[in-house]
Design an enzyme around this catalytic site. Structure first.
Site, short mmCIF file in Angstrom:
data_model
loop_
_atom_site.label_atom_id
_atom_site.label_comp_id
_atom_site.label_asym_id
_atom_site.label_seq_id
_atom_site.Cartn_x
_atom_site.Cartn_y
_atom_site.Cartn_z
N HIS A 88 5.15 -34.94 45.40
CA HIS A 88 4.91 -34.91 43.96
C HIS A 88 5.89 -35.79 43.21
CE1 HIS A 88 1.96 -31.71 44.21
NE2 HIS A 88 2.80 -30.97 44.90
N HIS A 116 15.32 -35.64 40.30
CA HIS A 116 14.03 -36.23 40.67
C HIS A 116 13.48 -36.98 39.46
CE1 HIS A 116 13.07 -32.25 38.96
NE2 HIS A 116 12.05 -32.89 38.42
N HIS A 118 9.90 -38.54 37.08
CA HIS A 118 8.50 -38.52 36.65
C HIS A 118 8.19 -39.89 36.07
CE1 HIS A 118 8.23 -34.10 37.05
NE2 HIS A 118 9.52 -34.14 36.72
N GLU A 128 8.07 -37.15 30.74
CA GLU A 128 7.43 -35.88 30.42
C GLU A 128 7.68 -35.52 28.96
OE1 GLU A 128 6.35 -33.46 34.12
OE2 GLU A 128 8.47 -33.04 33.71
N HIS A 141 15.29 -36.03 35.93
CA HIS A 141 15.72 -34.66 35.71
C HIS A 141 16.81 -34.28 36.71
CE1 HIS A 141 11.60 -33.48 33.77
NE2 HIS A 141 12.38 -34.17 32.96
N THR A 224 8.75 -27.84 34.78
CA THR A 224 7.55 -28.59 34.42
C THR A 224 6.58 -28.73 35.60
OG1 THR A 224 8.55 -30.75 34.93
CG2 THR A 224 8.84 -29.89 32.69
#
Length: 580
Positions: A88, A116, A118, A128, A141, A224
Protein backbone atom coordinates in the site's frame (compact mmCIF):
# COMPACT_ATOMS: atom_id res chain seq x y z
CA UNK A 1 11.86 -2.65 27.42
CA UNK A 2 13.08 -4.33 24.25
CA UNK A 3 10.35 -6.98 24.45
CA UNK A 4 7.73 -4.32 25.18
CA UNK A 5 8.66 -2.35 22.10
CA UNK A 6 8.59 -5.48 19.95
CA UNK A 7 5.09 -6.25 21.19
CA UNK A 8 4.06 -2.67 20.52
CA UNK A 9 5.28 -3.03 16.94
CA UNK A 10 3.23 -6.18 16.53
CA UNK A 11 0.05 -4.52 17.81
CA UNK A 12 0.50 -1.34 15.79
CA UNK A 13 1.57 -3.21 12.71
CA UNK A 14 -1.98 -4.38 12.14
CA UNK A 15 -3.03 -0.83 11.39
CA UNK A 16 0.05 1.24 10.73
CA UNK A 17 2.08 -0.90 8.41
CA UNK A 18 -0.83 -2.03 6.25
CA UNK A 19 -0.58 -5.65 7.44
CA UNK A 20 -4.35 -5.88 7.49
CA UNK A 21 -4.44 -8.47 4.73
CA UNK A 22 -3.65 -6.44 1.64
CA UNK A 23 -6.49 -8.03 -0.32
CA UNK A 24 -9.06 -6.80 2.22
CA UNK A 25 -8.78 -3.12 1.33
CA UNK A 26 -7.27 -0.89 -1.33
CA UNK A 27 -7.34 2.60 -2.79
CA UNK A 28 -8.79 1.40 -6.10
CA UNK A 29 -9.62 -1.86 -7.85
CA UNK A 30 -11.10 -3.97 -5.04
CA UNK A 31 -14.32 -4.32 -3.06
CA UNK A 32 -13.17 -2.18 -0.16
CA UNK A 33 -12.03 1.14 -1.63
CA UNK A 34 -11.95 4.13 0.77
CA UNK A 35 -15.68 4.80 0.61
CA UNK A 36 -16.26 1.21 1.80
CA UNK A 37 -13.56 0.96 4.49
CA UNK A 38 -16.10 1.50 7.24
CA UNK A 39 -17.74 -1.80 6.27
CA UNK A 40 -14.62 -3.75 7.27
CA UNK A 41 -14.85 -5.75 10.49
CA UNK A 42 -13.58 -3.80 13.52
CA UNK A 43 -13.36 -0.67 11.38
CA UNK A 44 -13.49 2.83 12.85
CA UNK A 45 -13.40 4.42 9.38
CA UNK A 46 -16.92 5.82 9.72
CA UNK A 47 -16.11 7.68 12.95
CA UNK A 48 -16.51 11.39 13.64
CA UNK A 49 -12.78 12.19 13.99
CA UNK A 50 -11.33 10.80 10.80
CA UNK A 51 -8.24 11.82 8.86
CA UNK A 52 -7.06 13.32 6.57
CA UNK A 53 -8.75 16.74 6.56
CA UNK A 54 -8.57 19.99 4.62
CA UNK A 55 -6.85 22.59 6.77
CA UNK A 56 -8.80 25.78 6.12
CA UNK A 57 -6.38 28.42 7.28
CA UNK A 58 -9.10 31.05 7.74
CA UNK A 59 -10.57 29.07 10.66
CA UNK A 60 -7.28 28.05 12.29
CA UNK A 61 -6.56 29.55 15.72
CA UNK A 62 -3.13 30.13 17.23
CA UNK A 63 -2.30 28.00 20.30
CA UNK A 64 0.49 29.53 22.41
CA UNK A 65 1.13 26.09 23.94
CA UNK A 66 2.39 24.69 20.64
CA UNK A 67 6.04 25.39 21.25
CA UNK A 68 9.14 23.91 19.64
CA UNK A 69 9.65 20.17 19.25
CA UNK A 70 12.57 18.15 20.59
CA UNK A 71 13.79 15.61 18.03
CA UNK A 72 16.09 12.90 19.39
CA UNK A 73 18.35 11.03 16.94
CA UNK A 74 16.67 12.40 13.82
CA UNK A 75 20.25 12.96 12.64
CA UNK A 76 21.38 9.38 13.31
CA UNK A 77 22.67 7.53 10.23
CA UNK A 78 21.80 4.18 11.79
CA UNK A 79 18.20 4.98 12.75
CA UNK A 80 16.54 3.88 9.49
CA UNK A 81 16.65 0.07 9.27
CA UNK A 82 15.11 -0.69 5.90
CA UNK A 83 12.75 0.37 3.17
CA UNK A 84 9.82 -1.93 2.36
CA UNK A 85 7.07 -2.23 -0.24
CA UNK A 86 4.10 -3.20 1.96
CA UNK A 87 1.61 -3.30 -0.90
CA UNK A 88 0.00 0.00 0.00
CA UNK A 89 2.99 2.28 0.47
CA UNK A 90 6.75 2.55 0.76
CA UNK A 91 7.68 2.32 4.43
CA UNK A 92 10.88 2.73 6.44
CA UNK A 93 11.18 1.02 9.81
CA UNK A 94 13.16 2.71 12.60
CA UNK A 95 15.48 1.04 15.09
CA UNK A 96 13.59 0.16 18.27
CA UNK A 97 13.62 2.75 21.06
CA UNK A 98 16.18 4.90 19.30
CA UNK A 99 14.38 7.93 17.84
CA UNK A 100 12.04 10.09 19.89
CA UNK A 101 9.85 13.19 19.66
CA UNK A 102 8.59 15.45 22.44
CA UNK A 103 7.54 19.06 22.92
CA UNK A 104 5.46 20.77 20.26
CA UNK A 105 2.46 20.69 22.58
CA UNK A 106 2.56 16.88 22.85
CA UNK A 107 1.64 15.45 26.24
CA UNK A 108 4.64 13.20 26.81
CA UNK A 109 7.43 11.51 24.87
CA UNK A 110 6.83 9.50 21.71
CA UNK A 111 8.98 6.78 20.13
CA UNK A 112 9.30 6.83 16.35
CA UNK A 113 8.23 3.52 14.80
CA UNK A 114 8.30 4.12 11.05
CA UNK A 115 7.63 6.58 8.28
CA UNK A 116 5.85 6.06 4.98
CA UNK A 117 4.51 7.99 1.99
CA UNK A 118 1.31 8.81 0.10
CA UNK A 119 1.47 10.05 -3.48
CA UNK A 120 0.05 10.70 -6.92
CA UNK A 121 3.05 12.43 -8.44
CA UNK A 122 1.95 12.01 -12.04
CA UNK A 123 -1.13 14.14 -11.37
CA UNK A 124 0.69 16.46 -8.95
CA UNK A 125 -2.00 15.68 -6.39
CA UNK A 126 -1.22 12.90 -3.93
CA UNK A 127 -0.94 14.33 -0.41
CA UNK A 128 -3.60 13.17 2.02
CA UNK A 129 -4.05 16.45 3.87
CA UNK A 130 -4.74 19.63 1.95
CA UNK A 131 -4.15 23.31 2.75
CA UNK A 132 -7.04 25.55 1.71
CA UNK A 133 -7.99 22.86 -0.78
CA UNK A 134 -4.48 22.64 -2.24
CA UNK A 135 -3.11 19.10 -2.55
CA UNK A 136 0.64 18.50 -2.86
CA UNK A 137 2.16 15.67 -4.96
CA UNK A 138 3.22 13.67 -1.87
CA UNK A 139 3.02 13.47 1.91
CA UNK A 140 5.37 11.79 4.37
CA UNK A 141 4.06 10.46 7.69
CA UNK A 142 6.38 9.83 10.63
CA UNK A 143 4.48 7.54 12.99
CA UNK A 144 5.26 7.59 16.72
CA UNK A 145 3.80 5.85 19.79
CA UNK A 146 3.35 7.39 23.22
CA UNK A 147 5.74 6.07 25.83
CA UNK A 148 4.31 4.85 29.13
CA UNK A 149 1.17 3.30 27.66
CA UNK A 150 0.77 -0.48 27.63
CA UNK A 151 1.22 -1.77 24.06
CA UNK A 152 -2.26 -3.23 23.82
CA UNK A 153 -3.79 0.06 25.03
CA UNK A 154 -2.11 2.44 22.59
CA UNK A 155 -4.96 2.43 20.09
CA UNK A 156 -7.49 3.01 22.87
CA UNK A 157 -6.06 6.44 23.73
CA UNK A 158 -6.95 9.47 21.62
CA UNK A 159 -3.29 10.54 21.88
CA UNK A 160 -1.75 7.08 21.83
CA UNK A 161 -0.09 7.91 18.53
CA UNK A 162 1.43 11.10 17.19
CA UNK A 163 1.96 11.42 13.45
CA UNK A 164 4.16 14.11 11.93
CA UNK A 165 2.97 14.97 8.42
CA UNK A 166 5.26 16.66 5.89
CA UNK A 167 3.99 17.84 2.52
CA UNK A 168 6.36 17.13 -0.36
CA UNK A 169 6.37 19.50 -3.30
CA UNK A 170 7.89 18.80 -6.72
CA UNK A 171 10.50 21.15 -8.13
CA UNK A 172 11.89 21.27 -11.64
CA UNK A 173 15.04 23.28 -11.08
CA UNK A 174 18.52 21.86 -11.44
CA UNK A 175 19.10 21.22 -7.75
CA UNK A 176 18.74 17.54 -6.94
CA UNK A 177 18.97 16.61 -3.27
CA UNK A 178 21.71 14.04 -2.73
CA UNK A 179 19.89 12.31 0.17
CA UNK A 180 16.70 12.02 -1.88
CA UNK A 181 18.70 10.80 -4.88
CA UNK A 182 20.14 8.05 -2.71
CA UNK A 183 16.86 7.28 -0.95
CA UNK A 184 14.78 6.97 -4.12
CA UNK A 185 17.47 4.79 -5.72
CA UNK A 186 16.33 1.99 -3.39
CA UNK A 187 12.83 1.99 -4.90
CA UNK A 188 13.92 -0.05 -7.92
CA UNK A 189 14.92 -2.83 -5.50
CA UNK A 190 11.42 -3.20 -4.04
CA UNK A 191 9.13 -3.37 -7.08
CA UNK A 192 6.78 -5.90 -5.48
CA UNK A 193 4.84 -6.21 -2.25
CA UNK A 194 6.85 -7.75 0.58
CA UNK A 195 10.28 -6.83 -0.75
CA UNK A 196 12.60 -4.96 1.63
CA UNK A 197 16.17 -3.66 1.46
CA UNK A 198 18.55 -2.23 4.03
CA UNK A 199 19.10 1.54 4.04
CA UNK A 200 22.53 3.00 4.72
CA UNK A 201 23.79 6.47 5.66
CA UNK A 202 20.53 8.41 5.34
CA UNK A 203 19.01 10.29 8.25
CA UNK A 204 15.48 11.50 8.86
CA UNK A 205 16.89 15.02 9.05
CA UNK A 206 18.41 14.55 5.59
CA UNK A 207 14.98 13.85 4.13
CA UNK A 208 13.20 16.67 5.96
CA UNK A 209 15.89 19.13 4.90
CA UNK A 210 15.54 22.77 5.88
CA UNK A 211 11.78 22.75 6.52
CA UNK A 212 10.98 25.10 9.39
CA UNK A 213 9.67 22.74 12.08
CA UNK A 214 8.37 25.55 14.29
CA UNK A 215 5.51 26.18 11.84
CA UNK A 216 2.80 23.57 12.08
CA UNK A 217 -0.91 22.80 12.46
CA UNK A 218 -2.45 20.50 15.09
CA UNK A 219 -5.69 18.56 15.33
CA UNK A 220 -7.01 15.26 16.72
CA UNK A 221 -7.76 12.54 14.21
CA UNK A 222 -7.26 8.98 13.06
CA UNK A 223 -5.06 6.65 11.10
CA UNK A 224 -5.65 7.16 7.38
CA UNK A 225 -5.68 3.43 6.61
CA UNK A 226 -7.92 0.68 7.99
CA UNK A 227 -8.87 0.29 10.70
CA UNK A 228 -8.73 4.10 10.95
CA UNK A 229 -8.41 4.09 14.76
CA UNK A 230 -9.12 7.54 16.22
CA UNK A 231 -5.96 7.61 18.30
CA UNK A 232 -3.76 10.17 16.57
CA UNK A 233 -2.44 13.59 17.53
CA UNK A 234 -1.74 15.03 14.09
CA UNK A 235 0.99 17.56 13.36
CA UNK A 236 1.04 18.93 9.81
CA UNK A 237 4.02 21.13 9.01
CA UNK A 238 3.24 24.16 6.93
CA UNK A 239 6.36 24.29 4.76
CA UNK A 240 6.73 21.46 2.23
CA UNK A 241 9.85 19.42 1.61
CA UNK A 242 11.16 20.35 -1.85
CA UNK A 243 12.22 17.40 -4.02
CA UNK A 244 12.99 17.30 -7.72
CA UNK A 245 10.05 15.93 -9.72
CA UNK A 246 12.19 13.31 -11.48
CA UNK A 247 13.02 11.75 -8.11
CA UNK A 248 9.41 11.76 -6.94
CA UNK A 249 8.29 10.06 -10.15
CA UNK A 250 10.33 7.04 -9.08
CA UNK A 251 7.65 6.28 -6.48
CA UNK A 252 5.16 5.76 -9.28
CA UNK A 253 7.44 4.04 -11.81
CA UNK A 254 9.63 1.79 -9.67
CA UNK A 255 6.89 -0.14 -7.86
CA UNK A 256 3.38 -1.37 -8.54
CA UNK A 257 1.63 0.96 -6.13
CA UNK A 258 -1.08 3.17 -7.62
CA UNK A 259 -2.05 6.57 -6.15
CA UNK A 260 -2.46 5.84 -2.46
CA UNK A 261 -4.17 8.64 -0.59
CA UNK A 262 -7.45 8.64 1.31
CA UNK A 263 -9.97 11.37 0.36
CA UNK A 264 -10.57 14.31 2.70
CA UNK A 265 -12.84 13.53 5.67
CA UNK A 266 -15.40 15.82 7.38
CA UNK A 267 -14.05 18.01 10.17
CA UNK A 268 -17.22 17.51 12.24
CA UNK A 269 -16.62 20.48 14.51
CA UNK A 270 -13.02 19.69 15.44
CA UNK A 271 -10.64 22.55 16.16
CA UNK A 272 -7.53 23.11 14.08
CA UNK A 273 -4.80 25.08 15.83
CA UNK A 274 -1.42 26.38 14.77
CA UNK A 275 1.88 27.10 16.46
CA UNK A 276 2.61 30.78 17.22
CA UNK A 277 5.38 30.75 14.62
CA UNK A 278 3.01 29.72 11.84
CA UNK A 279 2.31 32.62 9.48
CA UNK A 280 -1.05 32.81 7.75
CA UNK A 281 -0.97 30.80 4.54
CA UNK A 282 -3.05 31.92 1.63
CA UNK A 283 -2.48 30.10 -1.63
CA UNK A 284 -4.86 32.44 -3.43
CA UNK A 285 -5.29 36.19 -3.50
CA UNK A 286 -7.00 38.99 -5.40
CA UNK A 287 -3.99 41.01 -6.50
CA UNK A 288 -0.56 40.07 -7.85
CA UNK A 289 1.16 38.93 -4.64
CA UNK A 290 0.59 35.17 -4.89
CA UNK A 291 0.60 32.37 -7.46
CA UNK A 292 -3.18 32.07 -7.70
CA UNK A 293 -4.91 35.31 -8.66
CA UNK A 294 -8.60 35.11 -9.76
CA UNK A 295 -7.74 34.14 -13.33
CA UNK A 296 -5.82 31.14 -11.95
CA UNK A 297 -8.19 30.01 -9.17
CA UNK A 298 -9.43 27.21 -11.40
CA UNK A 299 -5.93 25.69 -11.26
CA UNK A 300 -6.11 25.15 -7.49
CA UNK A 301 -6.48 21.54 -6.42
CA UNK A 302 -10.12 20.64 -5.87
CA UNK A 303 -11.28 23.93 -7.37
CA UNK A 304 -14.66 24.48 -9.01
CA UNK A 305 -13.71 28.01 -10.07
CA UNK A 306 -13.74 27.08 -13.76
CA UNK A 307 -17.19 25.48 -13.73
CA UNK A 308 -20.29 26.74 -15.54
CA UNK A 309 -22.36 28.34 -12.75
CA UNK A 310 -19.93 30.73 -11.14
CA UNK A 311 -20.43 33.94 -9.19
CA UNK A 312 -20.49 36.91 -9.16
CA UNK A 313 -22.37 37.96 -12.28
CA UNK A 314 -23.62 41.10 -13.95
CA UNK A 315 -27.37 41.42 -13.51
CA UNK A 316 -28.86 42.76 -16.72
CA UNK A 317 -32.27 44.12 -15.77
CA UNK A 318 -33.44 43.82 -19.40
CA UNK A 319 -33.32 40.02 -19.24
CA UNK A 320 -34.50 39.20 -15.72
CA UNK A 321 -37.64 37.07 -15.36
CA UNK A 322 -40.38 37.84 -12.85
CA UNK A 323 -41.13 35.01 -10.44
CA UNK A 324 -44.25 35.04 -8.26
CA UNK A 325 -42.63 32.57 -5.84
CA UNK A 326 -40.12 35.19 -4.71
CA UNK A 327 -42.08 36.35 -1.70
CA UNK A 328 -41.14 38.04 1.57
CA UNK A 329 -38.26 36.76 3.70
CA UNK A 330 -38.45 35.78 7.35
CA UNK A 331 -35.42 37.18 9.18
CA UNK A 332 -35.02 35.60 12.61
CA UNK A 333 -32.92 37.56 15.12
CA UNK A 334 -31.66 40.02 12.54
CA UNK A 335 -32.71 42.55 15.18
CA UNK A 336 -30.72 40.88 17.97
CA UNK A 337 -28.09 43.36 19.15
CA UNK A 338 -25.88 40.59 20.55
CA UNK A 339 -25.91 38.25 17.55
CA UNK A 340 -22.48 39.35 16.33
CA UNK A 341 -19.95 37.38 18.32
CA UNK A 342 -16.65 38.59 16.89
CA UNK A 343 -15.00 40.37 13.99
CA UNK A 344 -11.90 38.91 12.37
CA UNK A 345 -9.32 39.57 9.69
CA UNK A 346 -9.34 36.41 7.55
CA UNK A 347 -6.41 37.42 5.39
CA UNK A 348 -8.78 38.13 2.53
CA UNK A 349 -11.56 40.21 4.10
CA UNK A 350 -13.22 41.40 7.30
CA UNK A 351 -15.67 38.82 8.59
CA UNK A 352 -18.24 39.06 11.38
CA UNK A 353 -18.94 35.72 13.06
CA UNK A 354 -22.41 35.20 14.52
CA UNK A 355 -23.52 33.34 17.63
CA UNK A 356 -24.20 29.69 16.81
CA UNK A 357 -27.78 28.79 15.96
CA UNK A 358 -29.21 32.22 16.71
CA UNK A 359 -29.84 33.93 13.36
CA UNK A 360 -31.93 32.35 10.62
CA UNK A 361 -33.34 33.11 7.17
CA UNK A 362 -36.34 31.52 5.47
CA UNK A 363 -39.05 32.47 3.00
CA UNK A 364 -38.05 34.62 0.06
CA UNK A 365 -38.61 31.70 -2.29
CA UNK A 366 -36.11 29.55 -0.39
CA UNK A 367 -37.10 25.90 0.00
CA UNK A 368 -35.45 25.46 3.39
CA UNK A 369 -34.65 27.21 6.64
CA UNK A 370 -31.06 28.50 6.73
CA UNK A 371 -28.82 29.17 9.73
CA UNK A 372 -26.79 32.34 9.31
CA UNK A 373 -23.09 31.78 9.99
CA UNK A 374 -21.32 35.04 9.19
CA UNK A 375 -21.22 38.11 7.03
CA UNK A 376 -18.27 39.72 5.31
CA UNK A 377 -17.38 42.47 2.88
CA UNK A 378 -15.81 43.14 -0.52
CA UNK A 379 -14.35 46.53 -1.38
CA UNK A 380 -11.96 48.47 -3.63
CA UNK A 381 -9.60 51.16 -2.32
CA UNK A 382 -9.69 54.19 0.00
CA UNK A 383 -10.57 56.48 -2.89
CA UNK A 384 -13.93 58.21 -2.87
CA UNK A 385 -14.39 57.03 -6.47
CA UNK A 386 -13.38 53.43 -5.78
CA UNK A 387 -15.52 50.47 -6.80
CA UNK A 388 -15.39 47.10 -5.10
CA UNK A 389 -18.69 45.24 -5.24
CA UNK A 390 -18.60 41.75 -6.72
CA UNK A 391 -22.00 41.79 -8.40
CA UNK A 392 -22.83 44.52 -10.86
CA UNK A 393 -26.24 45.70 -12.06
CA UNK A 394 -26.42 46.77 -15.70
CA UNK A 395 -22.61 46.93 -15.58
CA UNK A 396 -22.66 49.31 -12.62
CA UNK A 397 -20.18 48.38 -9.89
CA UNK A 398 -20.76 49.73 -6.41
CA UNK A 399 -18.12 50.78 -3.84
CA UNK A 400 -18.74 47.79 -1.53
CA UNK A 401 -20.80 44.64 -1.12
CA UNK A 402 -21.88 42.81 2.02
CA UNK A 403 -22.52 39.05 1.96
CA UNK A 404 -24.63 37.39 4.66
CA UNK A 405 -23.83 33.67 4.48
CA UNK A 406 -26.30 31.04 5.68
CA UNK A 407 -26.30 27.24 5.64
CA UNK A 408 -29.25 24.87 5.36
CA UNK A 409 -30.22 23.81 8.90
CA UNK A 410 -30.67 20.18 7.90
CA UNK A 411 -27.14 19.82 6.49
CA UNK A 412 -23.63 19.91 7.90
CA UNK A 413 -21.34 22.49 6.34
CA UNK A 414 -19.51 19.70 4.50
CA UNK A 415 -22.80 18.48 3.05
CA UNK A 416 -23.98 22.01 2.23
CA UNK A 417 -20.89 22.69 0.12
CA UNK A 418 -21.79 19.69 -2.05
CA UNK A 419 -25.49 20.57 -2.44
CA UNK A 420 -26.77 23.02 -5.11
CA UNK A 421 -28.90 24.90 -2.55
CA UNK A 422 -26.78 24.09 0.49
CA UNK A 423 -25.96 27.76 1.08
CA UNK A 424 -27.98 30.94 0.79
CA UNK A 425 -26.12 34.24 0.49
CA UNK A 426 -27.82 37.61 0.79
CA UNK A 427 -25.90 40.25 -1.13
CA UNK A 428 -26.30 43.93 -0.27
CA UNK A 429 -24.69 46.55 -2.48
CA UNK A 430 -23.22 49.49 -0.54
CA UNK A 431 -22.58 53.06 -1.57
CA UNK A 432 -22.26 56.50 -0.01
CA UNK A 433 -25.51 58.48 0.53
CA UNK A 434 -24.65 61.07 -2.12
CA UNK A 435 -23.47 58.53 -4.70
CA UNK A 436 -25.51 58.66 -7.88
CA UNK A 437 -22.89 58.05 -10.52
CA UNK A 438 -22.40 54.74 -12.24
CA UNK A 439 -18.72 53.95 -11.95
CA UNK A 440 -18.41 51.68 -14.92
CA UNK A 441 -21.63 51.86 -16.84
CA UNK A 442 -23.13 53.27 -19.95
CA UNK A 443 -26.61 52.70 -18.54
CA UNK A 444 -28.41 55.64 -16.94
CA UNK A 445 -27.65 55.82 -13.23
CA UNK A 446 -31.35 56.17 -12.42
CA UNK A 447 -32.04 52.68 -13.76
CA UNK A 448 -30.22 50.91 -10.95
CA UNK A 449 -29.37 53.46 -8.28
CA UNK A 450 -31.27 52.90 -5.04
CA UNK A 451 -33.42 55.55 -3.51
CA UNK A 452 -32.50 57.46 -0.37
CA UNK A 453 -34.89 55.35 1.69
CA UNK A 454 -32.16 52.75 2.23
CA UNK A 455 -30.02 54.80 4.61
CA UNK A 456 -28.42 52.62 7.30
CA UNK A 457 -27.85 53.29 10.97
CA UNK A 458 -24.69 55.44 10.96
CA UNK A 459 -23.99 54.77 14.63
CA UNK A 460 -24.04 51.01 14.03
CA UNK A 461 -21.46 51.33 11.24
CA UNK A 462 -19.32 53.56 13.42
CA UNK A 463 -19.46 50.97 16.20
CA UNK A 464 -18.53 48.18 13.80
CA UNK A 465 -15.68 50.00 12.06
CA UNK A 466 -14.09 51.18 15.30
CA UNK A 467 -12.95 47.55 15.76
CA UNK A 468 -11.00 47.58 12.49
CA UNK A 469 -7.77 49.07 13.94
CA UNK A 470 -7.69 46.09 16.33
CA UNK A 471 -7.64 43.49 13.57
CA UNK A 472 -4.90 44.82 11.32
CA UNK A 473 -2.99 41.53 11.60
CA UNK A 474 -4.10 38.51 9.61
CA UNK A 475 -6.10 36.02 11.71
CA UNK A 476 -6.58 38.61 14.46
CA UNK A 477 -10.01 38.57 16.06
CA UNK A 478 -11.81 40.74 18.61
CA UNK A 479 -14.99 40.16 20.54
CA UNK A 480 -17.89 42.44 19.69
CA UNK A 481 -19.51 43.76 22.86
CA UNK A 482 -21.29 46.70 21.23
CA UNK A 483 -25.02 46.45 20.76
CA UNK A 484 -25.15 46.09 16.97
CA UNK A 485 -27.76 44.13 15.07
CA UNK A 486 -27.74 43.12 11.43
CA UNK A 487 -30.90 45.20 11.03
CA UNK A 488 -28.97 48.24 12.30
CA UNK A 489 -26.36 47.78 9.57
CA UNK A 490 -28.90 47.25 6.82
CA UNK A 491 -31.10 50.14 7.87
CA UNK A 492 -34.45 50.44 6.12
CA UNK A 493 -33.25 49.08 2.78
CA UNK A 494 -36.14 47.50 0.86
CA UNK A 495 -35.87 43.74 1.40
CA UNK A 496 -38.99 42.95 -0.61
CA UNK A 497 -37.36 43.72 -3.95
CA UNK A 498 -34.49 41.53 -5.08
CA UNK A 499 -32.87 39.38 -7.77
CA UNK A 500 -32.37 35.61 -7.51
CA UNK A 501 -30.07 33.20 -9.31
CA UNK A 502 -28.09 30.00 -8.67
CA UNK A 503 -24.34 30.32 -8.41
CA UNK A 504 -21.21 29.69 -6.42
CA UNK A 505 -19.02 30.92 -3.63
CA UNK A 506 -16.94 33.84 -4.91
CA UNK A 507 -13.73 32.58 -3.27
CA UNK A 508 -11.90 29.28 -3.75
CA UNK A 509 -12.95 26.54 -3.97
CA UNK A 510 -15.92 28.32 -5.63
CA UNK A 511 -18.37 25.51 -4.80
CA UNK A 512 -21.54 25.81 -6.86
CA UNK A 513 -23.78 25.47 -3.82
CA UNK A 514 -25.29 28.94 -3.44
CA UNK A 515 -28.79 30.36 -3.84
CA UNK A 516 -27.95 34.02 -4.40
CA UNK A 517 -30.20 36.94 -3.45
CA UNK A 518 -29.06 40.40 -4.54
CA UNK A 519 -31.19 43.22 -3.18
CA UNK A 520 -32.04 46.01 -5.59
CA UNK A 521 -31.64 48.90 -3.19
CA UNK A 522 -28.21 49.63 -1.86
CA UNK A 523 -27.29 50.19 1.77
CA UNK A 524 -26.04 53.75 2.33
CA UNK A 525 -22.80 54.08 4.34
CA UNK A 526 -20.61 57.13 4.75
CA UNK A 527 -17.58 56.99 2.44
CA UNK A 528 -15.20 57.70 5.34
CA UNK A 529 -16.43 54.59 7.12
CA UNK A 530 -16.12 52.48 3.95
CA UNK A 531 -12.54 53.68 3.51
CA UNK A 532 -11.65 52.32 6.95
CA UNK A 533 -11.80 48.75 5.60
CA UNK A 534 -8.90 49.08 3.13
CA UNK A 535 -7.07 51.57 5.35
CA UNK A 536 -6.90 49.24 8.34
CA UNK A 537 -6.45 45.88 6.61
CA UNK A 538 -4.23 46.97 3.72
CA UNK A 539 -6.33 44.85 1.36
CA UNK A 540 -7.35 46.50 -1.89
CA UNK A 541 -9.72 45.48 -4.67
CA UNK A 542 -10.87 42.33 -2.91
CA UNK A 543 -13.53 41.33 -5.39
CA UNK A 544 -13.75 38.60 -7.98
CA UNK A 545 -14.53 39.80 -11.51
CA UNK A 546 -17.97 38.96 -12.86
CA UNK A 547 -18.33 35.51 -14.39
CA UNK A 548 -20.22 34.34 -17.50
CA UNK A 549 -23.94 33.73 -16.98
CA UNK A 550 -23.98 30.88 -19.50
CA UNK A 551 -27.52 29.42 -19.67
CA UNK A 552 -28.64 30.51 -16.22
CA UNK A 553 -31.69 32.70 -15.69
CA UNK A 554 -31.89 35.62 -13.26
CA UNK A 555 -35.24 36.01 -11.57
CA UNK A 556 -36.75 39.05 -9.92
CA UNK A 557 -39.54 39.71 -7.49
CA UNK A 558 -42.88 40.34 -9.15
CA UNK A 559 -42.96 43.92 -7.91
CA UNK A 560 -41.24 45.15 -11.04
CA UNK A 561 -41.55 48.79 -10.09
CA UNK A 562 -38.01 48.67 -8.85
CA UNK A 563 -36.87 48.26 -12.42
CA UNK A 564 -38.66 51.37 -13.70
CA UNK A 565 -36.54 54.52 -13.79
CA UNK A 566 -37.47 57.10 -11.16
CA UNK A 567 -38.06 59.77 -13.83
CA UNK A 568 -41.02 57.77 -15.20
CA UNK A 569 -42.88 58.21 -11.93
CA UNK A 570 -42.07 61.91 -11.88
CA UNK A 571 -43.58 62.32 -15.36
CA UNK A 572 -46.80 60.43 -14.64
CA UNK A 573 -48.76 63.50 -13.34
CA UNK A 574 -47.75 65.45 -16.47
CA UNK A 575 -48.75 62.61 -18.78
CA UNK A 576 -52.12 62.31 -17.07
CA UNK A 577 -52.70 66.05 -17.50
CA UNK A 578 -51.97 65.84 -21.22
CA UNK A 579 -53.79 62.66 -22.15
CA UNK A 580 -56.44 61.98 -19.51
Amino acid sequence: MQSKMCLLRLVLGLTLVALVKSNLWCYSGCGHTPEHWEALDESHCGGQKQSPIDIVTSVVTIDPNLGNFTFVNFSSQSAIKNITNNGHSVQCDIEVDMVEVSGGGLDGEYSVLQFHFHWDVANNSGSEHTLDGHRYPMEMHIVTAKKGILPNETLNHNDGLAVLGFFIDATEDGNISAPWETFTSYLKDIPEEGLSVKVDNITIDDLIGNVDRTKFYRYMGSLTTPYCNQAVVWTIFQEPIKVHKDLLLRFSTDNGIAPNYRPIQPLNGRNITASPATPPLHLWCYEDHCDYTPSHWSELSGSHCGDESQSPIDISTDTVVENEALNSFNFTNFDNKHAIKSITNTGHTVQCVLEDGLVEVSGGGLSHVYSTLQFHFHWGTESAHSVGSEHTVDQKQYPMEMHIVSKRKDLTLDEALKTPDGLAVLGFLIEAPSSTKSSSSTAPAETTSPTSSSASNAEAWKALTHHLPDIKDVESEVEVTDEISIDDLLGNVNRESYFRYSGSLTTPSCNEAVVWTIFKESVKVDQVLMAMFPENTGYHNIFRPTQPLHSRKIFTTAAAAGLVPVWVYLLLPCLCTLFC
